[in-house]
Design a protein around this motif. Structure first.
Motif, PDB file in Angstrom:
ATOM      1  N   VAL A 178     -14.202 -87.133  50.517  1.00 19.02           N
ATOM      2  CA  VAL A 178     -14.267 -86.136  49.447  1.00 19.02           C
ATOM      3  C   VAL A 178     -12.855 -85.613  49.199  1.00 19.02           C
ATOM      4  CG1 VAL A 178     -15.234 -83.912  48.740  1.00 19.02           C
ATOM      5  CG2 VAL A 178     -16.620 -85.511  50.106  1.00 19.02           C
ATOM      6  N   ILE A 179     -12.438 -85.625  47.947  1.00 20.05           N
ATOM      7  CA  ILE A 179     -11.074 -85.194  47.608  1.00 20.05           C
ATOM      8  C   ILE A 179     -10.908 -83.710  47.924  1.00 20.05           C
ATOM      9  CG2 ILE A 179      -9.420 -84.879  45.716  1.00 20.05           C
ATOM     10  CD1 ILE A 179     -10.854 -87.318  44.362  1.00 20.05           C
ATOM     11  N   ARG A 180      -9.889 -83.402  48.708  1.00 21.29           N
ATOM     12  CA  ARG A 180      -9.611 -82.011  49.084  1.00 21.29           C
ATOM     13  C   ARG A 180      -8.255 -81.531  48.594  1.00 21.29           C
ATOM     14  NH1 ARG A 180     -13.769 -79.399  49.695  1.00 21.29           N
ATOM     15  NH2 ARG A 180     -13.143 -78.041  51.422  1.00 21.29           N
ATOM     16  N   GLY A 185      -2.044 -89.180  48.641  1.00 22.53           N
ATOM     17  CA  GLY A 185      -1.836 -90.428  47.918  1.00 22.53           C
ATOM     18  C   GLY A 185      -3.081 -91.244  47.680  1.00 22.53           C
ATOM     19  N   ARG A 186      -4.091 -91.089  48.549  1.00 26.67           N
ATOM     20  CA  ARG A 186      -5.257 -91.960  48.462  1.00 26.67           C
ATOM     21  C   ARG A 186      -6.357 -91.389  47.561  1.00 26.67           C
ATOM     22  NH1 ARG A 186      -6.082 -95.314  54.033  1.00 26.67           N
ATOM     23  NH2 ARG A 186      -6.908 -96.756  52.472  1.00 26.67           N
ATOM     24  N   VAL A 187      -6.017 -90.404  46.745  1.00 26.09           N
ATOM     25  CA  VAL A 187      -6.991 -89.844  45.817  1.00 26.09           C
ATOM     26  C   VAL A 187      -7.556 -90.925  44.899  1.00 26.09           C
ATOM     27  CG1 VAL A 187      -7.222 -88.325  43.805  1.00 26.09           C
ATOM     28  CG2 VAL A 187      -6.163 -87.466  45.899  1.00 26.09           C
ATOM     29  N   GLY A 510       0.924 -97.938  44.465  1.00 24.58           N
ATOM     30  CA  GLY A 510       1.569 -98.786  45.465  1.00 24.58           C
ATOM     31  C   GLY A 510       1.202 -98.327  46.863  1.00 24.58           C
ATOM     32  N   LEU A 511       1.891 -98.864  47.831  1.00 26.26           N
ATOM     33  CA  LEU A 511       1.621 -98.529  49.226  1.00 26.26           C
ATOM     34  C   LEU A 511       2.895 -98.073  49.926  1.00 26.26           C
ATOM     35  CD1 LEU A 511      -0.571-100.956  48.531  1.00 26.26           C
ATOM     36  CD2 LEU A 511      -0.970-100.811  50.979  1.00 26.26           C
ATOM     37  N   PHE A 512       2.719 -97.070  50.804  1.00 25.20           N
ATOM     38  CA  PHE A 512       3.751 -96.671  51.756  1.00 25.20           C
ATOM     39  C   PHE A 512       5.110 -96.431  51.093  1.00 25.20           C
ATOM     40  CE2 PHE A 512       0.909 -99.886  53.823  1.00 25.20           C
ATOM     41  CZ  PHE A 512       0.018 -98.941  54.316  1.00 25.20           C
ATOM     42  N   GLY A 513       5.068 -95.587  50.053  1.00 30.88           N
ATOM     43  CA  GLY A 513       6.298 -95.194  49.378  1.00 30.88           C
ATOM     44  C   GLY A 513       6.731 -96.101  48.262  1.00 30.88           C
ATOM     45  N   ARG A 514       5.976 -97.185  48.014  1.00 26.70           N
ATOM     46  CA  ARG A 514       6.365 -98.105  46.942  1.00 26.70           C
ATOM     47  C   ARG A 514       5.735 -97.738  45.607  1.00 26.70           C
ATOM     48  NH1 ARG A 514       5.224-101.975  51.162  1.00 26.70           N
ATOM     49  NH2 ARG A 514       3.363-102.722  50.073  1.00 26.70           N
ATOM     50  N   GLY A 515       5.054 -96.615  45.542  1.00 29.46           N
ATOM     51  CA  GLY A 515       4.447 -96.176  44.298  1.00 29.46           C
ATOM     52  C   GLY A 515       4.476 -94.667  44.213  1.00 29.46           C
ATOM     53  N   THR A 516       3.916 -94.138  43.132  1.00 31.84           N
ATOM     54  CA  THR A 516       3.795 -92.684  42.983  1.00 31.84           C
ATOM     55  C   THR A 516       2.430 -92.192  43.423  1.00 31.84           C
ATOM     56  OG1 THR A 516       3.068 -92.929  40.682  1.00 31.84           O
ATOM     57  CG2 THR A 516       5.444 -92.653  41.067  1.00 31.84           C
ATOM     58  N   VAL A 517       1.504 -93.115  43.653  1.00 29.22           N
ATOM     59  CA  VAL A 517       0.182 -92.790  44.172  1.00 29.22           C
ATOM     60  C   VAL A 517      -0.295 -94.011  44.936  1.00 29.22           C
ATOM     61  CG1 VAL A 517      -1.218 -93.639  42.236  1.00 29.22           C
ATOM     62  CG2 VAL A 517      -2.023 -91.681  43.544  1.00 29.22           C
ATOM     63  N   GLY A 518      -1.180 -93.797  45.889  1.00 30.27           N
ATOM     64  CA  GLY A 518      -1.674 -94.883  46.714  1.00 30.27           C
ATOM     65  C   GLY A 518      -1.479 -94.546  48.176  1.00 30.27           C
ATOM     66  N   GLU A 519      -1.931 -95.434  49.045  1.00 26.77           N
ATOM     67  CA  GLU A 519      -1.859 -95.166  50.479  1.00 26.77           C
ATOM     68  C   GLU A 519      -0.408 -94.952  50.918  1.00 26.77           C
ATOM     69  OE1 GLU A 519      -3.397 -97.053  54.735  1.00 26.77           O
ATOM     70  OE2 GLU A 519      -3.762 -98.132  52.862  1.00 26.77           O
ATOM     71  N   GLY A 520      -0.168 -93.793  51.520  1.00 27.59           N
ATOM     72  CA  GLY A 520       1.182 -93.469  51.965  1.00 27.59           C
ATOM     73  C   GLY A 520       2.119 -93.057  50.848  1.00 27.59           C
ATOM     74  N   LEU A 550      -2.981 -90.210  29.859  1.00 27.91           N
ATOM     75  CA  LEU A 550      -2.607 -90.159  31.263  1.00 27.91           C
ATOM     76  C   LEU A 550      -3.286 -91.314  31.990  1.00 27.91           C
ATOM     77  CD1 LEU A 550      -3.229 -86.345  31.571  1.00 27.91           C
ATOM     78  CD2 LEU A 550      -0.982 -87.407  31.809  1.00 27.91           C
ATOM     79  N   LEU A 551      -2.504 -92.276  32.441  1.00 30.62           N
ATOM     80  CA  LEU A 551      -2.992 -93.374  33.278  1.00 30.62           C
ATOM     81  C   LEU A 551      -2.556 -93.070  34.706  1.00 30.62           C
ATOM     82  CD1 LEU A 551      -2.370 -96.705  31.312  1.00 30.62           C
ATOM     83  CD2 LEU A 551      -4.521 -95.911  32.258  1.00 30.62           C
ATOM     84  N   THR A 552      -3.442 -92.457  35.469  1.00 34.63           N
ATOM     85  CA  THR A 552      -3.044 -91.930  36.767  1.00 34.63           C
ATOM     86  C   THR A 552      -4.093 -92.236  37.832  1.00 34.63           C
ATOM     87  OG1 THR A 552      -4.115 -89.757  36.564  1.00 34.63           O
ATOM     88  CG2 THR A 552      -1.940 -90.000  35.563  1.00 34.63           C
ATOM     89  N   GLY A 553      -3.672 -92.023  39.077  1.00 34.80           N
ATOM     90  CA  GLY A 553      -4.584 -92.125  40.201  1.00 34.80           C
ATOM     91  C   GLY A 553      -4.876 -90.789  40.832  1.00 34.80           C
ATOM     92  N   ARG A 554      -4.402 -89.733  40.211  1.00 36.15           N
ATOM     93  CA  ARG A 554      -4.695 -88.369  40.668  1.00 36.15           C
ATOM     94  C   ARG A 554      -4.604 -87.450  39.464  1.00 36.15           C
ATOM     95  NH1 ARG A 554       0.397 -88.818  43.212  1.00 36.15           N
ATOM     96  NH2 ARG A 554      -0.484 -88.554  45.301  1.00 36.15           N
ATOM     97  N   PRO A 555      -5.172 -86.252  39.541  1.00 32.36           N
ATOM     98  CA  PRO A 555      -4.953 -85.281  38.462  1.00 32.36           C
ATOM     99  C   PRO A 555      -3.581 -84.641  38.612  1.00 32.36           C
ATOM    100  CG  PRO A 555      -6.332 -84.306  40.161  1.00 32.36           C
ATOM    101  CD  PRO A 555      -6.081 -85.728  40.590  1.00 32.36           C
ATOM    102  N   TYR A 556      -2.880 -84.462  37.513  1.00 33.93           N
ATOM    103  CA  TYR A 556      -1.573 -83.806  37.516  1.00 33.93           C
ATOM    104  C   TYR A 556      -1.666 -82.433  36.852  1.00 33.93           C
ATOM    105  CZ  TYR A 556       0.951 -87.799  39.383  1.00 33.93           C
ATOM    106  OH  TYR A 556       1.421 -88.786  40.221  1.00 33.93           O
ATOM    107  N   ALA A 557      -0.665 -81.625  37.108  1.00 35.25           N
ATOM    108  CA  ALA A 557      -0.599 -80.282  36.530  1.00 35.25           C
ATOM    109  C   ALA A 557      -0.066 -80.406  35.101  1.00 35.25           C
ATOM    110  CB  ALA A 557       0.308 -79.387  37.373  1.00 35.25           C
ATOM    111  N   VAL A 558      -0.961 -80.499  34.145  1.00 37.66           N
ATOM    112  CA  VAL A 558      -0.572 -80.749  32.752  1.00 37.66           C
ATOM    113  C   VAL A 558      -1.078 -79.633  31.837  1.00 37.66           C
ATOM    114  CG1 VAL A 558      -0.352 -83.248  32.968  1.00 37.66           C
ATOM    115  CG2 VAL A 558      -2.595 -82.249  32.454  1.00 37.66           C
ATOM    116  N   GLY A 559      -1.167 -78.430  32.370  1.00 37.18           N
ATOM    117  CA  GLY A 559      -1.593 -77.318  31.537  1.00 37.18           C
ATOM    118  C   GLY A 559      -0.708 -77.136  30.322  1.00 37.18           C
TER     119      GLY A 559
END
Length: 774
Positions: A178-180, A185-187, A510-520, A550-559
């Motif tokens: 459950v997203i907390r 990164g794994r959202v 990506g993974l482990f720092g190779r992306g802006t979202v993803g594992e690690g 917005l093509l994203t893997g998490r919600p961003y602060a876009v108010g």
């Protein structure tokens, strides 16, 4: 005519092969026990480990480079083998030739080892089978946005069919965390921030995959997503009430209602105890309380991490003993720790009965899968269409249902004939449509020059097809995560010459720092990565109306964007057909019906935040730093309008009964559309603090213009259960406010009173809200 949608309540049967049942004390149980009795200690341990054939430089798991290959596969498997790890998903390989190799290897296990037991082949399948040229579906966050469990079941069945055809037996999905905290990164691998939505969608995936004779593996059990500050592998300090009421229910549903056959432990340490070494969770909760009788597999290298990262074990042998005793049956992806068991058992340091317990579970799983009688004498598949028209159609439907129209100032849908400027780093990049565990972003990124293998129109391609190539211009503007602004001038010029600018921004998974979202790939803020906000600001300054996509893997602060852009469209990595879904929303060919499975946050400093907060969780007058989000959980707009009327809520309901709520929904607009009817509740007074809103049930309905339906939602009172001051899950008597609406914000409000004694809730209590449409 009345349409009835009934959800099966209670444990579902295992979806094994057509001629095999669970070995529940009959022929199967006798068979596996006879096999166990014949095994040497080497043969037993062989069943508890996997083998991963890797090449130098391949990095698709945490700290993978720290682990050396133990041996050649032929030597490693001379006593048998429990699992083959990622046969198709480690590198781009032709599926038919790889299947031929796999069939030969399995045949060698049958004919060349003393006991002749084939291996379980497992693979990642979070957004489709992780294999070259296989269909890539929307990411789980998009499943949550679609609020359509039946469609998720169909998708999972299609994935399972491909897997079964290629000789794959176990899929490492779905993720039920459950997203907390959206900074984690794994959202993008998760479904939602609400445990009921996660549980219903995730269990639907389990049912679909297992209907094809492939075993699902729910992960990561448990608590992983509650890491401090949203950092991967960070300590978790969730209290027992948060664990019981928020983090565990999706897993409980998958076990009891989905009949899931495998569970993967979490990397997390909870209040100082790593889950991989915690028998209270892996045995006490999972097996003793819920009755789970499948296999528990290690997250990759998770057993060795007890030594290397958590430092609760003095060496790998100690780590193996702790994990085995806690209830981890199979070490994946290899046997770095469990291979020590031969010596520790022989020395008497570990009771061989613990090894036998795990081996029996693995053998039972192999029986269920039909492997104990398999010979692999038949020919392997020579041609399997892993991206068939059926796959594409399912991917398209799910993508279209998942796109969320967050804001619209009347500019959408765009009329024909408009000059459209498509701008942004995600506008013409296929990888922008896919999540971290897609084959393209997980594996192919490490093999430059290898073709994608599937057709992936970009948003630019789809927009040109939708509006006419002669009406669409393009500029990149900037990359996803860079401080290079050299492309701003071209973007401004292109936008200035257009009637509307479609800015496609967001993440690179990506993974482990190779992306802006993803594992690690965690974030310490929730601003759009790099200089993307500055690009949007520059285009806004031209005066051309801006549609922000917005093509994203998490919600961003876009108010800031909600108040200044002409429209805002949110798509959570919508997969291979996602660009067409977005273009369809822009033109009106697709009437948007996605709903936010996570709140759109305010500033990062307000995190972690969940709509499931108690009264003081949002701040208000008691603090100068409120946590108010900019768009609530469940929010989403349409090109039509819906009216709610005739809400009926019973005045009183027994604490051990069911609450039946009905409401009339009418499409009051001019076009057909889907509405997601959402039912929420709130305990007004309870023995512990309770959320100000809690999703009790939902139902997607499609209505033609002017049409009406009555939606009935029958909520078992156990959906209102919580852990009281003694940590007993109970339903308490008292007043409950309920409302039906288009998001967690109150709309049509009613109330009921739960009457009777406080009732303790057991696993026999129903967990699903049954919906009917008539």
């Amino acid at each position: 005519m009345t349409e009835v949608h009934t959800v099966v309540v209670g444990p579902a049967p295992a979806q094994a092969g057509p001629d095999h049942d669970r070995p529940d004390g009959h022929a199967g149980e006798a068979r596996v026990r006879e096999l166990l009795a014949r095994m040497t200690i080497e043969e037993k341990i062989a069943q508890l480990v996997g083998f991963w054939e890797k090449e130098d430089g391949e990095a698709v798991a945490p700290l993978q480079g720290e682990f050396a290959d133990a041996a050649r596969l032929e030597d490693f498997s001379r006593h048998g083998l429990g699992h083959l790890t990622r046969v198709y998903g480690t590198r781009p390989v032709d599926a038919a030739s790889r299947a031929a190799w796999l069939w030969r290897f399995q045949r060698d296990l049958v004919t060349g080892t003393r006991l002749g037991i084939p291996a379980i082949v497992h693979e990642e399948c979070l957004t489709g089978l992780s294999a070259w040229r296989a269909a890539t579906f929307p990411t789980p966050l998009a499943w949550g946005a679609a609020f359509d469990p039946d469609l998720v079941t169909e998708m999972a069945a299609a994935i399972g069919s491909s897997m079964r055809a290629l000789g794959i037996h176990q899929g490492l999905a779905p993720v039920l965390d459950v997203i907390r905290d959206p900074r984690w990164g794994r959202v993008d691998e998760c479904i939602a921030e609400d445990p009921y939505l996660v549980g219903t969608i995730g269990t639907s995936y389990v049912r679909g995959l297992q209907s094809q004779g492939v075993h699902a593996t729910v992960k990561h059990f448990a608590g992983y997503s509650a890491s401090r500050a949203g950092r991967n592998f960070a300590p978790v300090h969730a209290g027992p009430r948060e664990m019981a009421d928020v983090l565990l229910p999706p897993f409980e549903m998958a076990v009891l209602d989905g009949g899931v056959r495998s569970v993967m432990h979490s990397y997390a340490e909870i209040d100082g105890v790593p889950v991989a070494a915690d028998p209270t969770l892996l045995t006490g909760v999972l097996r003793d309380r819920w009755g789970f009788d499948g296999t528990v597999v290690a997250d990759y290298y998770g057993v060795a991490f007890l030594n290397l990262l958590h430092h609760v074990a003095r060496d790998h042998a100690d780590a193996a003993g702790q994990a085995l005793a806690a209830g981890v049956d199979v070490e994946l992806p290899t046997g770095d720790a469990y291979l020590t068991l031969r010596d520790t058992v022989r020395s008497g340091a570990i009771d061989e009965a613990l090894v036998d317990r795990a081996v029996l579970r693995v053998l039972r799983q192999k029986w269920e899968l039909g492997l104990l009688d398999a010979t692999f004498a038949e020919e392997p598949p020579r041609a399997v269409d892993l991206d068939s028209p059926q796959h594409r159609a399912l991917a398209r439907r799910l993508a279209e249902e998942s796109v969320v129209l967050v804001a619209n100032r009347g500019v959408l849908p765009l009329p024909a004939g408009r000059r459209v400027a498509v701008v942004g780093p995600n506008a013409d990049r296929p990888g922008a449509l896919f999540g971290c565990y897609s084959f393209l972003n997980h594996v192919l990124v490490q093999h430059p020059g290898v073709e994608t293998g599937i057709e992936v129109p970009t948003v630019l391609d789809a927009t040109r097809a939708e509006f006419g190539a002669d009406r669409v211009t393009f500029a990149t503007g900037c990359e996803v995560d860079t401080d290079d602004r050299s492309g701003f001038a071209e973007a401004v010029a292109v936008a200035s010459a257009a009637d509307v600018a479609v800015l496609v921004v967001g993440d690179h998974a990506g993974l482990f720092g190779r992306g802006t979202v993803g594992e690690g790939c965690d974030r310490d803020d929730l601003e759009l990565p790099g200089v993307q906000r500055e690009l949007v600001e520059a285009v806004l300054a031209t005066g051309t109306p801006v549609v922000l996509v917005l093509l994203t893997g998490r919600p961003y602060a876009v108010g800031w964007a909600l108040s200044r852009c002409a429209a805002v469209v949110q798509a959570f990595f919508p997969g291979e057909e996602g660009a067409g879904a977005i273009a369809g929303v822009l033109s009106g060919r697709v009437n948007p019906s996605g709903r936010l499975p996570v709140t759109l946050p305010g500033p990062a400093g307000a995190q972690p935040y969940s709509y499931l907060h108690p009264a003081l969780g949002e701040g208000g007058e008691v603090t100068n730093l409120p946590a108010t989000p900019v768009a609530p959980f469940g929010h989403g707009l349409s090109y039509t309008t819906f009216a709610y009327a005739d809400l009926t809520v019973p005045a009183a309901v027994p604490t051990d009964g069911a609450l039946r709520v009905t409401v009339r929904v009418t499409n009051t607009g001019a076009v057909a559309g889907d509405e997601v009817v959402q039912l929420y509740g709130r305990d007004l007074v309870a023995s512990v603090t309770r959320p100000v809103a809690q999703l009790l049930g939902y139902r997607r309905v499609r209505l033609e213009p002017g049409a009406s339906v009555t939606v009935a939602l029958t909520v078992p009172t156990a959906r209102l259960a919580f852990s009281d001051r003694t940590l007993t899950r109970v339903v308490e008597p008292g007043d409950v406010e309920v409302w039906v609406g288009t998001s967690a914000r109150r709309d049509a409000v009613g109330s009921t009173t739960l009457v009777g004694d406080t009732v303790a809730v057991t696993t026999a209590a129903p967990r699903w809200t049954v919906t009917e449409v008539g």
